[in-house]
Design an enzyme around this catalytic site. Structure first.
Site, PDB file in Angstrom:
ATOM      1  CB  CYS A   1      66.177  23.848  77.883  1.00  0.00           C
ATOM      2  SG  CYS A   1      65.922  25.629  78.638  1.00  0.00           S
TER       3      CYS A   1
ATOM      4  CG  ASP B   1      58.394  31.377  78.769  1.00  0.00           C
ATOM      5  OD1 ASP B   1      57.190  31.730  78.862  1.00  0.00           O
ATOM      6  OD2 ASP B   1      59.120  30.795  79.848  1.00  0.00           O
TER       7      ASP B   1
ATOM      8  CD  GLU C   1      62.760  31.442  80.572  1.00  0.00           C
ATOM      9  OE1 GLU C   1      61.844  30.574  79.765  1.00  0.00           O
ATOM     10  OE2 GLU C   1      62.805  31.510  82.026  1.00  0.00           O
TER      11      GLU C   1
ATOM     12  CG  HIS D   1      54.167  24.203  81.339  1.00  0.00           C
ATOM     13  ND1 HIS D   1      54.073  25.181  81.301  1.00  0.00           N
ATOM     14  CD2 HIS D   1      55.834  23.801  81.284  1.00  0.00           C
ATOM     15  CE1 HIS D   1      55.422  26.183  81.251  1.00  0.00           C
ATOM     16  NE2 HIS D   1      56.108  25.142  81.288  1.00  0.00           N
TER      17      HIS D   1
HETATM   18  C1  PEP Z   1      61.328  27.779  77.951  1.00  0.00           C
HETATM   19  O1  PEP Z   1      60.736  28.875  78.216  1.00  0.00           O
HETATM   20  O2  PEP Z   1      61.698  27.610  76.630  1.00  0.00           O
HETATM   21  C2  PEP Z   1      61.269  26.852  78.724  1.00  0.00           C
HETATM   22  C3  PEP Z   1      62.361  26.006  78.628  1.00  0.00           C
HETATM   23  O3  PEP Z   1      61.046  27.093  80.088  1.00  0.00           O
HETATM   24  P1  PEP Z   1      59.260  26.519  80.310  1.00  0.00           P
HETATM   25  O4  PEP Z   1      58.807  26.063  79.202  1.00  0.00           O
HETATM   26  O5  PEP Z   1      59.612  25.737  81.607  1.00  0.00           O
HETATM   27  O6  PEP Z   1      58.754  27.946  80.595  1.00  0.00           O
HETATM   28 MG    MG Z   2      60.411  29.411  80.168  1.00  0.00          MG
END
Ligand code: PEP
Ligand code: MG
Length: 585
Positions: A504, A457, A433, A191
């Site tokens: 996303c 994920d 995911e 993150h």
């Molecule tokens: C993902 O897992 O691709 C996602 C967009 O969510 P995060 O990165 O917040 O886990």
């Molecule tokens: Mg995710």
């Protein structure tokens, strides 16, 4: 001068002075003092406690004014530590009886205190240990008369070097003063990397030895595109990289002047290019980038780096402001994805052996219906603006989706009773995911309005590769045939069931993969704001037919390397002279 190689996490170049984050290690002198020095050492202790109290109160006030007084409550526990008579008496005792210098007496008493609390195995007290350690560092710094290495003190913008930068810490950093992020651990989709990309800050992660080789005050060059760090560069290198930096900035500048308009391929296929955000403050970047709304609003960031939980009103105000600002476009609000590598600073979330496989996201929310419903009511109220969609993270099967939807229905009834407006027809989406969700996408598609594929994920779960672990980062391959087969199957199942499907995960903003995903039939691409202009340009510069043709060929390639090489060649051929600018910067 030394060169270090890590993982390229957020593109671009920055050159600046280093502030080392969260790694002050003190060498604590141990001395026997003379009897006549006892009162002087006790005086030094009292003085450092008073100074630390002043420092924390000033910080509390500053945070209160900038982020609201709820956030400032975090420091109350710190102040209590400074007033703990038992602790202070113990330190004084050590000075008087054992005749130790104050620094040693202080650190011994703190260690005793912390060990006693840890033995109690109580989550609340374990939480207090962090406060105690933080306060103790501040007091020791005073005693040792070390200047606090504050970002604000560094005299301008700085590069942050840290062992790790968990989201709960990144959230409180003054982003406008940060030139770059450099960390020992982490992968491309951890993150910190995601935040850096959202804010357009160059970052190199997973260097393993960064904190050992880079020191406070060093000058570094961060090449976030190549994943390289140069520590204390020569004048020649600074000149070379300053030129490279301006070349990069020129390349990033979009040549597509259209802002926030629909983008389509040369042969007329329209797709949505939207943006991912973590905080409402990022919305101006979304608008500036020309994104068609927000495809992922990671609401959990509002819950991080603070002790209390945001209530319904606070959440409502945040969601409403985003909904209003992105109009006429949509915002997809994802319910909180706590767990994994994003933790609440609260004792009710115990530490886990495998947090990415544990009490995370929808699992956590369904176990805490009141907390979840507070958020759902806030989202529903914001949906009265008619441009809000809601989406659930980490759904692993139909039952979870049904339970979450049932809670939405309960919230709707409560709001109706309270005469609070909401969008009766709010679209409900599922993040895909988890491999089990991908494999049962046909079942999920029948009971929701859209999908958004979370590849960050999906890749880690399907390839069994921790997304935040630099040691296995080489195995984290978006182009792995297993990942591509899952993605193709999700898209087909969504379309068979007449729902739209977006992505996303970070993969959607990587140009070569964006081209492939276009050919695979993806409807919406959501990415960090700085990646939007280039992706729009890429889409506008190709035909859907070309992308479909390439996707068909990719489906038969046996390894991720083959896929990447093939895509590189094809996209280069199709984009011609625009390739360097769109794909390589
Ligand atoms: C993902 O897992 O691709 C996602 C967009 O969510 P995060 O990165 O917040 O886990
Ligand atoms: Mg995710």
């Amino acid at each position: 001068m030394i060169k270090l190689k890590g993982i390229a996490a957020s593109g671009g170049i920055s050159i600046g002075k280093v502030v080392c984050w969260g790694q002050e290690e003190f060498i604590i002198p141990k001395r026997k003092i003379a009897h006549e020095d006892i009162s002087r050492e006790i005086y030094r202790l009292e003085e450092s406690l008073i100074d630390t109290r002043k420092e924390i109160s000033a910080l509390q006030k500053k945070i209160g004014h900038e982020f609201g007084f709820d956030h400032a409550k975090i420091f109350e526990a710190h102040l209590l530590v400074l007033e703990d008579r038992v602790l202070i008496e113990d330190i004084i005792q050590q000075i008087k009886d054992k005749k130790f210098n104050v620094e040693h007496a202080f650190s011994q008493s703190i260690r005793k205190y912390v060990n006693a609390l840890l033995k109690l195995n109580d989550d609340y007290l374990r939480e207090r240990v962090l406060d105690i350690e933080d306060v103790s560092r501040r007091v020791l710094r005073k005693l040792l008369q070390q200047e606090e290495m504050k970002i604000d003190n560094a005299g301008g913008k700085v590069v942050i070097v840290a062992h790790d930068l968990p989201p709960s810490q990144t959230i409180n950093l003054p982003k406008e003063n940060i030139l770059g992020f450099v960390t020992d651990i982490g992968g491309r989709t951890s993150h910190t990397a995601i935040i850096a990309r959202s804010l357009g800050i160059p970052a190199v992660v997973g260097l393993e030895v960064a904190t050992r080789n880079i020191h406070y005050g060093d000058t570094v060059i961060v090449d976030g595109s190549l994943g390289e760090i140069i520590v204390n560069p020569t004048d020649k290198q600074i000149k070379e990289y300053t030129e490279k930096k301006s070349r990069h900035a020129r390349g990033v500048k979009p040549s597509l002047s259209s802002r926030a308009v629909k983008v389509s391929t040369k042969d007329g296929r329209e797709v949505v290019i939207s943006a991912n955000v973590e905080l409402p403050e990022e919305i101006p970047l979304v608008v500036q980038a020309g994104a068609e709304g927000v495809g992922l609003y990671r609401t959990e960031y509002m819950f991080l780096g603070r002790r209390d939980l945001p209530g319904e009103e606070e959440q409502y105000r945040a969601y409403l402001s985003v909904a209003k600002k992105v109009k006429p476009h949509q915002v997809i609000i994802r319910t909180i994805d706590i767990g994994g590598d994003k933790f609440l600073s609260r004792p009710e979330v115990p530490s886990e052996m495998s947090p990415f496989l544990g009490w995370r996201a929808i699992r956590f929310c369904l176990a805490k219906p009141e907390l979840f419903k507070t958020q759902l009511r806030a989202i529903l109220r914001a949906s009265a603006e008619k441009n809000v969609k809601v989406m659930f993270p980490m759904i692993s099967g139909l039952e979870e989706l049904r339970q979450a939807k049932a809670l939405i229905e309960e919230c709707k009834k409560e709001l109706k009773k309270a005469n609070k407006p909401y969008d009766e027809k709010i679209s409900i989406g599922t993040m895909i995911e988890v491999p089990s969700a991908a494999l049962t996408a046909d079942l999920l598609a029948k009971e929701c309005d859209f999908f958004s594929i979370g590849t960050n994920d999906l890749i880690q779960y399907s390839l069994a590769v921790d997304r935040a672990n630099e040691k296995v980062a080489y195995l984290y391959e978006p182009g792995h045939p297993a990942v591509l087969r899952l993605i193709q199957s999700i898209i087909s199942k969504a379309h068979d069931n007449k729902i739209w499907v977006g992505m996303c995960g970070e993969m959607a903003g990587e140009p070569l993969f964006a081209f492939l995903l276009l050919g695979m039939g993806l409807d919406e691409f959501s990415m960090p704001p700085p990646y939007v202009p280039k992706t729009k340009e890429l889409i506008a510069g190709v035909t859907y037919a070309q992308a479909q043709e390439v996707a068909k060929k990719v489906a038969s390639l046996p390894t991720a390397k083959d896929v990447e090489q093939f895509l590189y060649g094809e996209v280069k051929r199709i984009l011609g002279s625009n390739f360097e600018r769109i794909v390589m910067t």
